[in-house]
Design a protein around this motif. Sequence first.
Motif, PDB file in Angstrom:
ATOM      1  N   ARG A  39       0.836  -1.131  -0.037  1.00 39.48           N
ATOM      2  CA  ARG A  39      -0.069   0.067   0.074  1.00 39.48           C
ATOM      3  C   ARG A  39       1.028   1.262   0.125  1.00 39.48           C
ATOM      4  O   ARG A  39       0.425   2.122  -0.706  1.00 39.48           O
ATOM      5  N   LEU A  40       2.020   1.217   0.605  1.00 35.64           N
ATOM      6  CA  LEU A  40       2.613   2.547   0.796  1.00 35.64           C
ATOM      7  C   LEU A  40       3.509   2.522  -0.564  1.00 35.64           C
ATOM      8  O   LEU A  40       3.776   3.676  -1.066  1.00 35.64           O
ATOM      9  N   ILE A  41       3.814   1.689  -1.034  1.00 33.96           N
ATOM     10  CA  ILE A  41       4.467   1.540  -2.480  1.00 33.96           C
ATOM     11  C   ILE A  41       3.386   2.086  -3.641  1.00 33.96           C
ATOM     12  O   ILE A  41       3.978   3.183  -4.468  1.00 33.96           O
ATOM     13  N   ASP A  42       2.322   1.793  -3.437  1.00 32.42           N
ATOM     14  CA  ASP A  42       1.422   2.305  -4.286  1.00 32.42           C
ATOM     15  C   ASP A  42       1.226   4.038  -3.967  1.00 32.42           C
ATOM     16  O   ASP A  42       0.927   4.805  -5.006  1.00 32.42           O
ATOM     17  N   ASP A  43       1.042   4.310  -2.690  1.00 40.41           N
ATOM     18  CA  ASP A  43       0.795   5.653  -2.288  1.00 40.41           C
ATOM     19  C   ASP A  43       1.810   6.555  -2.850  1.00 40.41           C
ATOM     20  O   ASP A  43       1.763   7.544  -3.301  1.00 40.41           O
ATOM     21  N   LEU A  44       3.154   5.989  -2.815  1.00 34.37           N
ATOM     22  CA  LEU A  44       4.457   6.711  -3.238  1.00 34.37           C
ATOM     23  C   LEU A  44       4.562   6.720  -4.671  1.00 34.37           C
ATOM     24  O   LEU A  44       5.286   7.581  -5.284  1.00 34.37           O
ATOM     25  N   ALA A  45       3.799   5.702  -5.469  1.00 30.66           N
ATOM     26  CA  ALA A  45       3.924   5.791  -6.901  1.00 30.66           C
ATOM     27  C   ALA A  45       5.124   5.204  -7.188  1.00 30.66           C
ATOM     28  O   ALA A  45       5.676   6.122  -8.464  1.00 30.66           O
ATOM     29  N   ILE A  46       5.943   4.373  -6.592  1.00 32.12           N
ATOM     30  CA  ILE A  46       7.292   4.054  -7.063  1.00 32.12           C
ATOM     31  C   ILE A  46       7.261   2.651  -7.377  1.00 32.12           C
ATOM     32  O   ILE A  46       6.282   1.881  -7.127  1.00 32.12           O
ATOM     33  N   GLN A  47       8.310   2.274  -8.202  1.00 35.91           N
ATOM     34  CA  GLN A  47       8.285   0.872  -8.923  1.00 35.91           C
ATOM     35  C   GLN A  47       9.483   0.116  -8.139  1.00 35.91           C
ATOM     36  O   GLN A  47      10.785   0.551  -8.314  1.00 35.91           O
ATOM     37  N   PRO A  48       9.224  -0.767  -7.588  1.00 29.85           N
ATOM     38  CA  PRO A  48      10.482  -1.770  -6.796  1.00 29.85           C
ATOM     39  C   PRO A  48      11.317  -2.347  -7.850  1.00 29.85           C
ATOM     40  O   PRO A  48      10.701  -2.795  -8.622  1.00 29.85           O
ATOM     41  N   ILE A  49      12.521  -2.365  -7.681  1.00 26.74           N
ATOM     42  CA  ILE A  49      13.558  -2.928  -8.765  1.00 26.74           C
ATOM     43  C   ILE A  49      14.423  -4.281  -8.186  1.00 26.74           C
ATOM     44  O   ILE A  49      14.873  -5.013  -8.660  1.00 26.74           O
ATOM     45  N   ALA A  50      14.405  -4.121  -6.671  1.00 24.42           N
ATOM     46  CA  ALA A  50      15.146  -5.396  -6.065  1.00 24.42           C
ATOM     47  C   ALA A  50      14.895  -5.325  -4.552  1.00 24.42           C
ATOM     48  O   ALA A  50      14.254  -4.488  -4.170  1.00 24.42           O
ATOM     49  N   ILE A  51      15.294  -6.678  -4.142  1.00 22.83           N
ATOM     50  CA  ILE A  51      14.898  -6.718  -2.454  1.00 22.83           C
ATOM     51  C   ILE A  51      16.252  -7.133  -2.068  1.00 22.83           C
ATOM     52  O   ILE A  51      17.124  -7.848  -2.520  1.00 22.83           O
ATOM     53  N   LEU A  52      16.714  -6.389  -1.139  1.00 15.73           N
ATOM     54  CA  LEU A  52      17.944  -6.509  -0.372  1.00 15.73           C
ATOM     55  C   LEU A  52      18.104  -7.098   1.055  1.00 15.73           C
ATOM     56  O   LEU A  52      17.045  -6.294   1.727  1.00 15.73           O
TER      57      LEU A  52
END
Length: 207
Positions: A39-52
Amino acid sequence: MLKVKRIPVGPGVANCYLIHNGEKALIVDPGADADRINRLIDDLAIQPIAILLTHTHYDHIGAVEQMREKYDIPVYVAPEEDDWLINPTKNLSAIISEPIIVQRADHLFNPDETLTIGDFSFKVLATPGHSPGGVSFVFDEGEFVLTGDALFAGGVGRSDLPGSEPAKLLSGIREQLFTLPGHYTVYSGHGLKTTIENEINTNPFFY
């Protein structure tokens, strides 16, 4: 300009972080509460590209598979703990909570490498002791470091767990983290942020 969003997750209140530039993002230690992170990713309108992953204890990996599948992104971890992802005894989930099994990582960190993923460039520092493959991520562009469960505000990670080594934990902090610029912000695996200088001067484990 890099931004850091902290998301405390799960019963252990572990910190998941979104490192983003307003468009793309790195997800660090998604330990639980995948829906909340999404939900936070959607709210920020950002695209994840990796998990560290700073390390692979259960409270830092619980939402890894959900995030990897949703965004179809690679997972990065230290080689010392790649097999911990698939082993509930090693990642402590079998002992403390429901067993968690995560598929092996897509990429393994090299010791003390500088890594570039998309628009993000950061240093990977070996900071074991809490666990064998503990690492920290230094973002010089943003003047901050994510220390996982190595260094906290006013404390250090537990060193009484299977695979822990107290001497390595303290020496790694001194040699790898306390040599960073003092004004760098420290974002830990639990708790609030601090600075390198503040921990050098006030952390009771070092004086």
